[in-house]
Design a protein around this motif. Structure first.
Motif, PDB file in Angstrom:
ATOM      1  N   TYR A 229      -2.469   3.507  -9.093  1.00 22.04           N
ATOM      2  CA  TYR A 229      -2.590   2.460  -8.079  1.00 22.04           C
ATOM      3  C   TYR A 229      -3.655   2.828  -7.043  1.00 22.04           C
ATOM      4  O   TYR A 229      -4.516   2.010  -6.690  1.00 22.04           O
ATOM      5  CB  TYR A 229      -1.240   2.235  -7.400  1.00 22.04           C
ATOM      6  N   LEU A 230      -3.604   4.062  -6.568  1.00 23.56           N
ATOM      7  CA  LEU A 230      -4.574   4.510  -5.564  1.00 23.56           C
ATOM      8  C   LEU A 230      -5.998   4.471  -6.114  1.00 23.56           C
ATOM      9  O   LEU A 230      -6.941   4.084  -5.412  1.00 23.56           O
ATOM     10  CB  LEU A 230      -4.225   5.927  -5.099  1.00 23.56           C
ATOM     11  N   GLU A 231      -6.151   4.853  -7.377  1.00 23.73           N
ATOM     12  CA  GLU A 231      -7.485   4.846  -7.985  1.00 23.73           C
ATOM     13  C   GLU A 231      -8.022   3.427  -8.126  1.00 23.73           C
ATOM     14  O   GLU A 231      -9.220   3.183  -7.942  1.00 23.73           O
ATOM     15  CB  GLU A 231      -7.435   5.549  -9.340  1.00 23.73           C
TER      16      GLU A 231
ATOM     17  N   GLU B  20      -8.970   2.318  -4.558  1.00 23.16           N
ATOM     18  CA  GLU B  20     -10.168   3.036  -4.116  1.00 23.16           C
ATOM     19  C   GLU B  20     -11.415   2.468  -4.788  1.00 23.16           C
ATOM     20  O   GLU B  20     -12.454   2.271  -4.145  1.00 23.16           O
ATOM     21  CB  GLU B  20     -10.025   4.525  -4.437  1.00 23.16           C
ATOM     22  N   LEU B  21     -11.313   2.200  -6.078  1.00 21.18           N
ATOM     23  CA  LEU B  21     -12.448   1.608  -6.782  1.00 21.18           C
ATOM     24  C   LEU B  21     -12.784   0.238  -6.209  1.00 21.18           C
ATOM     25  O   LEU B  21     -13.952  -0.068  -5.939  1.00 21.18           O
ATOM     26  CB  LEU B  21     -12.126   1.477  -8.271  1.00 21.18           C
ATOM     27  N   LEU B  22     -11.762  -0.591  -6.012  1.00 20.92           N
ATOM     28  CA  LEU B  22     -11.973  -1.960  -5.545  1.00 20.92           C
ATOM     29  C   LEU B  22     -12.725  -1.999  -4.222  1.00 20.92           C
ATOM     30  O   LEU B  22     -13.638  -2.803  -4.036  1.00 20.92           O
ATOM     31  CB  LEU B  22     -10.619  -2.669  -5.398  1.00 20.92           C
TER      32      LEU B  22
ATOM     33  N   PRO C 236       5.206   2.208   3.493  1.00 24.93           N
ATOM     34  CA  PRO C 236       4.029   2.524   2.670  1.00 24.93           C
ATOM     35  C   PRO C 236       2.789   2.593   3.548  1.00 24.93           C
ATOM     36  O   PRO C 236       2.778   2.056   4.665  1.00 24.93           O
ATOM     37  CB  PRO C 236       3.955   1.330   1.713  1.00 24.93           C
ATOM     38  N   PRO C 237       1.731   3.226   3.088  1.00 28.28           N
ATOM     39  CA  PRO C 237       0.474   3.183   3.851  1.00 28.28           C
ATOM     40  C   PRO C 237      -0.017   1.743   3.932  1.00 28.28           C
ATOM     41  O   PRO C 237       0.318   0.906   3.082  1.00 28.28           O
ATOM     42  CB  PRO C 237      -0.470   4.058   3.023  1.00 28.28           C
ATOM     43  N   LEU C 238      -0.803   1.444   4.938  1.00 25.21           N
ATOM     44  CA  LEU C 238      -1.247   0.069   5.151  1.00 25.21           C
ATOM     45  C   LEU C 238      -1.982  -0.494   3.942  1.00 25.21           C
ATOM     46  O   LEU C 238      -1.885  -1.686   3.644  1.00 25.21           O
ATOM     47  CB  LEU C 238      -2.145  -0.001   6.392  1.00 25.21           C
ATOM     48  N   LEU C 239      -2.718   0.351   3.213  1.00 28.04           N
ATOM     49  CA  LEU C 239      -3.471  -0.152   2.060  1.00 28.04           C
ATOM     50  C   LEU C 239      -2.552  -0.658   0.957  1.00 28.04           C
ATOM     51  O   LEU C 239      -2.982  -1.396   0.070  1.00 28.04           O
ATOM     52  CB  LEU C 239      -4.401   0.931   1.516  1.00 28.04           C
ATOM     53  N   ALA C 240      -1.265  -0.260   1.002  1.00 26.83           N
ATOM     54  CA  ALA C 240      -0.319  -0.679  -0.035  1.00 26.83           C
ATOM     55  C   ALA C 240       0.728  -1.645   0.497  1.00 26.83           C
ATOM     56  O   ALA C 240       1.682  -1.964  -0.203  1.00 26.83           O
ATOM     57  CB  ALA C 240       0.374   0.546  -0.632  1.00 26.83           C
TER      58      ALA C 240
ATOM     59  N   GLU D  38       8.611   3.302  -7.397  1.00 29.62           N
ATOM     60  CA  GLU D  38       7.974   4.194  -6.427  1.00 29.62           C
ATOM     61  C   GLU D  38       7.134   3.443  -5.405  1.00 29.62           C
ATOM     62  O   GLU D  38       6.901   3.925  -4.308  1.00 29.62           O
ATOM     63  CB  GLU D  38       7.074   5.211  -7.152  1.00 29.62           C
ATOM     64  N   LEU D  39       6.648   2.248  -5.782  1.00 28.82           N
ATOM     65  CA  LEU D  39       5.785   1.509  -4.868  1.00 28.82           C
ATOM     66  C   LEU D  39       6.573   0.591  -3.944  1.00 28.82           C
ATOM     67  O   LEU D  39       6.002  -0.067  -3.088  1.00 28.82           O
ATOM     68  CB  LEU D  39       4.774   0.674  -5.665  1.00 28.82           C
ATOM     69  N   ILE D  40       7.878   0.501  -4.138  1.00 32.25           N
ATOM     70  CA  ILE D  40       8.679  -0.441  -3.357  1.00 32.25           C
ATOM     71  C   ILE D  40       9.401   0.287  -2.227  1.00 32.25           C
ATOM     72  O   ILE D  40      10.033   1.294  -2.455  1.00 32.25           O
ATOM     73  CB  ILE D  40       9.698  -1.157  -4.260  1.00 32.25           C
TER      74      ILE D  40
END
Length: 352
Positions: free
Chosen positions: A159-161, A164-166, A252-256, A350-352
Motif C-alpha cells: 500500500y505504501l509503495e 509513494e509511486l502515485l 492511521p497516518p494522514l496519507l492513509a 491491518e489497514l482498518i
C-alpha cells in the motif's frame, strides 16, 4: 380504483363480494386465455444480461449444426458441455486449457439462459448432473485445467509503495491531476469497506450522509456510505452502510486516512450546502451530546462522487467500474505488484 363499494364502511366484504368487486372495474379479464402461461423469472441486471446473452450465442451456433439439439436431453447436454470445454481458451493454464471452474460457470449460465429464452425447464436430473460430469469426467477426458487464480493480498508495504509511486514518481500520464486524488481515495474506500467496484464508482452524494458529532468530548466528522448499487439488494430498502470515522484507534497516518481524502473531494465539488472551505468544515459543531447533519447542496445530490475525468476536470459521468479496476491493477504493476491486483486484495484488516 378501490374495490370497496359505497355503503360498506366498517364492514368487510365477504369473499364472493370481493371477487365480484374485482371484476366491477372491467380491468380484470374473466377469460384467462389472454394471460400468458410462461414462468416468471427475476430480472437480470444489465451486466448479467450481457453475460447470459453472450453464453447463449455458442448454443445458437451448436443448434445450427445440430437442429434437433435439446438440452433437456442428457446426452445432448453432456455433448454441449464438452463442446464448451473444448472451445474455451483458458488464461491460467500455460497450454490454454479452460479450467473446471470456468466450464462449470459457462454451462450453468447457459442452462439458466436457455430456460429464460424458451420458457421451459431443464430436468433437475440433467441440471444436477453437469457439475460432477464436468468435474469428474470432462476434466479427465478433454482434459481441463484444475488451476485457480491465487488470491492476492495488499500488505501495508504494498500500500505504501503504491501511494509513494502515485504522489512522488508515477510516470503515468494522467488526463487530469485530480485523477490522483480520486485514485488514492478509491483505493482507501476498498481498504476500509467491503463495497464492490460498482457500488463505490456509481455512488452519488445523495447516497452519502455526513454528520458532525462528539466523541470523548471532541468533535468528530462521520460519513455513512449507503450502497445503492448493491448486488441482490435492488428492491430492498436495507442497503449495506459503511460508516467512515474521523477518529480511528489506532489512528492511521494522514496519507492513509479515507475521510481526509473524501473531504477534499467533497469540498472541491462544492457539495456541501453550508460549508465551502476546509475551515468551514473543521469549524462545524453539533449541540453538545447530539449530532448535526452536514447537508448537501441541492444541485449536488445527483452528482457522482467519483466522476470520469477529462482534460478540463471532472465530468458529469460516474467513473466506470471496469475502467477503475483496470487502472488500479496497472497502478499496482507500476508499483512492483508484478501480476497486478484485483480489488478484493485491499480488504486487509491491518489497514482498518
Amino acid at each position: 380504483m378501490s374495490i370497496k363499494p359505497s355503503g360498506t364502511r366498517g364492514r368487510r366484504l365477504d369473499p364472493d363480494e370481493q371477487v365480484a368487486a374485482a371484476f366491477t372495474s372491467g380491468l380484470l379479464p374473466k377469460d384467462i386465455s389472454s394471460i400468458d402461461c410462461n414462468p416468471v423469472r427475476s430480472k437480470l441486471a444489465r451486466k448479467s444480461q450481457l453475460k447470459y446473452d453472450n453464453e447463449y450465442v455458442l448454443w445458437k451456433a451448436y443448434k445450427r449444426k445440430f437442429p434437433g439439439a435439446d438440452p433437456r436431453n442428457m446426452q445432448c447436454m453432456k455433448h454441449f458441455a464438452e463442446l464448451v470445454g473444448r472451445s474455451t481458451v483458458g488464461r491460467l493454464d500455460e497450454e490454454g486449457r479452460a479450467t473446471v471452474k470456468t466450464v462449470r460457470n459457462k454451462v450453468r449460465v447457459f442452462m439458466a439462459q436457455w430456460e429464460r429464452v424458451n420458457h421451459l425447464s431443464i430436468p433437475r436430473v440433467v441440471h444436477d448432473s453437469m457439475v460432477p460430469y464436468i468435474k469428474d469426467e470432462l476434466s479427465d477426458k478433454i482434459p481441463l485445467s484444475t488451476e485457480e487464480k491465487a488470491p492476492t493480498f495488499l500488505t501495508i508495504q504494498n500500500y505504501l509503495e503504491m501511494e509513494e509511486l502515485l504522489w512522488q514518481g508515477d510516470y503515468h500520464n494522467y488526463i487530469h491531476e485530480g485523477s490522483r486524488v480520486d485514485l488514492s481515495t478509491l483505493l482507501k474506500m476498498h481498504c476500509y469497506t467491503s463495497a464492490r467496484l460498482q457500488e463505490i464508482c456509481q455512488a452519488k452524494y445523495k447516497d452519502l450522509v455526513c454528520i458532525v458529532a462528539w466523541k470523548d468530548g471532541e468533535p468528530e466528522i462521520k460519513l455513512s456510505f449507503k450502497r445503492e448499487k448493491c448486488k441482490n439488494k435492488a428492491e430492498s430498502q436495507k442497503k449495506p452502510k459503511h460508516p467512515i470515522y474521523e477518529r480511528l484507534d489506532p489512528a492511521p497516518p494522514l496519507l492513509a486516512h479515507p475521510l481526509l481524502f473524501l473531504l477534499s473531494i467533497i469540498i472541491s465539488s462544492n457539495a456541501f450546502k453550508n460549508y465551502r472551505t476546509v475551515d468551514d468544515v473543521l469549524s462545524a459543531r453539533a449541540p453538545k451530546g447530539k449530532y448535526r447533519i452536514m447537508e448537501w447542496a441541492h444541485d449536488a445530490l445527483d452528482i457522482p462522487v467519483f466522476p470520469e475525468m477529462s482534460m478540463d476536470g471532472p465530468t458529469e459521468k460516474a467513473k466506470n467500474d471496469a475502467s477503475w479496476g483496470k487502472q488500479c491493477s496497472e497502478w499496482a504493476k507500476r508499483a512492483g505488484f508484478l501480476d497486478g491486483m484485483g480489488l478484493h486484495a485491499p480488504r486487509r484488516e491491518e489497514l482498518i
